[in-house]
Design a protein around this motif. Structure first.
Motif, PDB file in Angstrom:
ATOM      1  N   UNK A 118       0.850  -1.197   0.000  1.00 18.92           N
ATOM      2  CA  UNK A 118       0.000   0.000   0.000  1.00 18.92           C
ATOM      3  C   UNK A 118       0.884   1.244   0.000  1.00 18.92           C
ATOM      4  N   UNK A 119       1.055   1.831  -1.174  1.00 14.75           N
ATOM      5  CA  UNK A 119       1.818   3.062  -1.345  1.00 14.75           C
ATOM      6  C   UNK A 119       0.807   4.179  -1.609  1.00 14.75           C
ATOM      7  N   UNK A 120       0.662   5.058  -0.630  1.00 11.42           N
ATOM      8  CA  UNK A 120      -0.425   6.029  -0.624  1.00 11.42           C
ATOM      9  C   UNK A 120       0.116   7.441  -0.800  1.00 11.42           C
ATOM     10  N   UNK A 121      -0.514   8.207  -1.673  1.00 11.61           N
ATOM     11  CA  UNK A 121      -0.169   9.611  -1.841  1.00 11.61           C
ATOM     12  C   UNK A 121      -1.223  10.486  -1.204  1.00 11.61           C
ATOM     13  N   UNK A 140      -7.347   3.952   0.312  1.00 15.44           N
ATOM     14  CA  UNK A 140      -6.596   2.755   0.675  1.00 15.44           C
ATOM     15  C   UNK A 140      -7.066   1.561  -0.155  1.00 15.44           C
ATOM     16  N   UNK A 141      -6.113   0.856  -0.757  1.00  9.39           N
ATOM     17  CA  UNK A 141      -6.436  -0.334  -1.528  1.00  9.39           C
ATOM     18  C   UNK A 141      -6.948  -0.064  -2.922  1.00  9.39           C
ATOM     19  N   UNK A 196      -3.370  11.800 -10.424  1.00  4.40           N
ATOM     20  CA  UNK A 196      -4.317  12.227  -9.389  1.00  4.40           C
ATOM     21  C   UNK A 196      -3.642  12.445  -8.045  1.00  4.40           C
ATOM     22  N   UNK A 197      -4.127  13.453  -7.297  1.00  7.67           N
ATOM     23  CA  UNK A 197      -3.711  13.680  -5.917  1.00  7.67           C
ATOM     24  C   UNK A 197      -4.477  12.762  -4.975  1.00  7.67           C
ATOM     25  N   UNK A 198      -5.613  12.243  -5.427  1.00  6.69           N
ATOM     26  CA  UNK A 198      -6.458  11.409  -4.594  1.00  6.69           C
ATOM     27  C   UNK A 198      -7.845  12.001  -4.433  1.00  6.69           C
ATOM     28  N   UNK A 199      -8.548  11.530  -3.429  1.00  2.88           N
ATOM     29  CA  UNK A 199      -9.897  11.987  -3.154  1.00  2.88           C
ATOM     30  C   UNK A 199      -9.972  12.571  -1.741  1.00  2.88           C
TER      31      UNK A 199
END
Length: 523
Positions: free
Chosen positions: A306-309, A324-325, A332-335
């Motif tokens: 799990x490599x999370x930004x 996560x997952x 993308x920066x994410x949500x």
């Protein structure tokens, strides 16, 4: 038999409710399991009960030195167990923990001392001289004590009770600003604690997690994510004095680390280190701070599942991250993040135009954020504080777009900030130092793509008539007045710089010119 994997909410529910003050928050964790290993530093381990006991002794010492509720306590030095104890001690006394970069020059530290006006300064042995000089130059007369066991060896007075509320200030982090001077970002007890609880959700932390801390403890990443996250989950925090690429994998194996926070520069360095340094038997399976473009390489080369930004600022930690997952879209920066407890109101984001009107998905605008994990103020600067908010929304100064699935994509910065090896450097601060040189007429520092990710500093300079200084001379000048990370990698002597009608450098236009040139040939 493997232990069951708990949901983030189940992890929080392992502990009794608390009042969002740091002392009570830790009391309930000690109550659940006082002997659980909580902190490891320099091969020494402290249980939850021992950490709290040591912190109480330090808190009593602070009170003995005259520290009162609302006073600032400066802590200068590389990462140590004392940073943790000092943070908690400040929380117990109502004082404000102010960690500073140990690599600051006398002038830089003097400015912070003059701005913070501390009641006490705690520093590492090797920083005694520079701290004393900075205090003299800034006319500060607070006691200066060394960070070691002698701080608490003779303490035998009880800790006096202090009434503390969740909204009271707990810590202050100095961050570079567009004015050219660092700003003290003040956060409350509840802001720090809620950030840690939210980090449980972001990383699905478990109570048996062993979290390796390698980033400096004067930044939000280390404090609001690693430290507060470990406190919240009841995990074990392994503190390293500093990041060492050659030692990283040996440290991870020796301490059986399961989680670590990184920045892009750290990832880039590890990816290029000699193969023989890597230890495939390591147990790190979760890493935070991994930009989306690096996720696949980190997973494949290092076996980190799990490599999370994510995205956050010193003023508003922990706003956006990769779910996560899940696999984030390219770039993308994410949500938007959420707290594990669905009953808690959490962060909201808007993408707005220059007039503050909401833009539809797909269009680029400034990111505005409303979150319970937000600064109280810029210390001693009500005007800048007010200018940073609009009806409760924090104006980030970052241009982004959002797609229909709720993913955010970074576009550019409106503010004059250069991101160097994971740290924010104020372009205006570099400008100010260059303009103090007697032979410089005009100067402008901008960010250009760096070899290790993030940015390098490019300084464009116009000299006064007849001046004969070289780019290296100007770098040396910066080195005498700025921390090493703020010294330009490139200095270009130019006959003209693009200016506005009011004679200010048009940095956007300058950056376009520089990026369209062979700028790496500059001095």
């Amino acid at each position: 038999m493997n232990k069951p994997i708990l949901t983030p909410l189940e992890v929080l529910q392992l502990f009794p409710p608390h009042d969002l003050t740091l002392g009570y928050f830790l009391d309930v964790r000690v109550e659940v399991d006082p002997d659980k290993a909580m902190l490891i530093f320099a091969e020494r381990t402290w249980s939850r009960a021992e950490v709290l006991a040591e912190s109480r002794r330090l808190a009593a010492r602070l009170q003995g030195e005259g520290v009162k509720k609302g006073d600032r306590v400066i802590v200068a030095g590389r990462n140590s167990a004392w940073h943790v104890f000092a943070l908690i001690a400040c929380g117990l006394t109502g004082a404000i923990f102010v960690p500073v970069n140990p690599q600051l020059t006398v002038g830089e530290l003097g400015y912070i001392l003059g701005n913070a006006r501390p009641a006490l300064v705690l520093c590492a042995d090797e920083l005694q001289e520079i701290c004393a000089q900075a205090m003299q130059e800034s006319c500060q007369t607070a006691p200066l004590l060394t960070l070691n066991d002698a701080l608490v060896e003779a303490v035998d007075t009880p800790l006096a009770a202090v009434a503390i509320a969740a909204t009271d200030p707990l810590l202050m982090i100095y961050t570079s600003g567009t004015t050219g001077f660092p700003k003290g970002v003040l956060h409350s007890h509840q802001s720090f604690i809620l950030a840690g609880e939210a980090f449980i959700g972001r990383m699905h932390l478990q109570p048996d997690e062993r979290m390796l801390l390698i980033l400096p403890m004067f930044h939000i990443n280390a404090l609001f994510y690693s430290v507060s996250g470990a406190f919240a989950a009841g995990a074990t925090l392994i503190v390293e004095e500093r990041f060492s690429a050659s030692r990283f994998w040996n440290v991870a194996v020796r301490h059986r680390a399961t989680q670590v926070n990184m920045i892009e520069a750290v990832v880039s360095i590890l990816l290029t280190r000699p193969e023989e340094e890597y230890r495939p038997e390591h147990t790190i399976r979760k890493a935070y701070g991994i930009r989306q473009a690096m996720v696949e390489r980190v997973q494949k080369k290092f076996g980190i599942t799990h490599a999370i930004g994510g995205y956050g600022m010193t003023e508003i930690p922990g706003v956006i991250s990769t779910p996560f997952g899940m696999v984030a879209p390219v770039g993308s920066m994410g949500q938007l993040c959420a707290h594990p407890d669905p009953a808690r109101d959490w962060a909201e984001c808007r993408v707005v135009d220059d007039d503050g009107a909401d833009l539809p998905d797909g269009e680029i605008g400034e990111l505005w954020v409303k979150t319970p994990v937000r600064m109280l103020e810029y210390f001693g600067d009500p005007e800048q504080t007010a200018a940073s908010f609009s009806d409760g929304w924090f104006r980030t100064g970052d241009l982004v777009r959002r797609d229909q699935e709720g993913n955010f994509f970074f576009s550019a910065r409106k503010k004059d900030i250069i991101r160097v090896r994971g740290e924010n450097v104020s372009g205006a601060e570099v400008d100010r130092v260059l303009l103090q040189h007697p032979d410089v007429e005009i100067a402008a520092a901008i960010g250009v793509p760096g070899a290790m990710g993030d940015e390098d500093i490019f300084a464009a300079v116009k000299l006064r008539d007849g001046a004969e200084v070289t780019p290296d001379d100007l770098k040396d000048w910066c080195g005498k007045h700025l921390a090493a990370i703020k010294v330009p990698s490139y200095v270009a002597l130019m006959n003209e710089l693009p200016l506005t009608p009011t004679h200010k450098v048009q940095k956007v236009k300058l950056k376009e010119q520089v990026l369209n040139s062979d700028y790496r040939k500059a001095g």
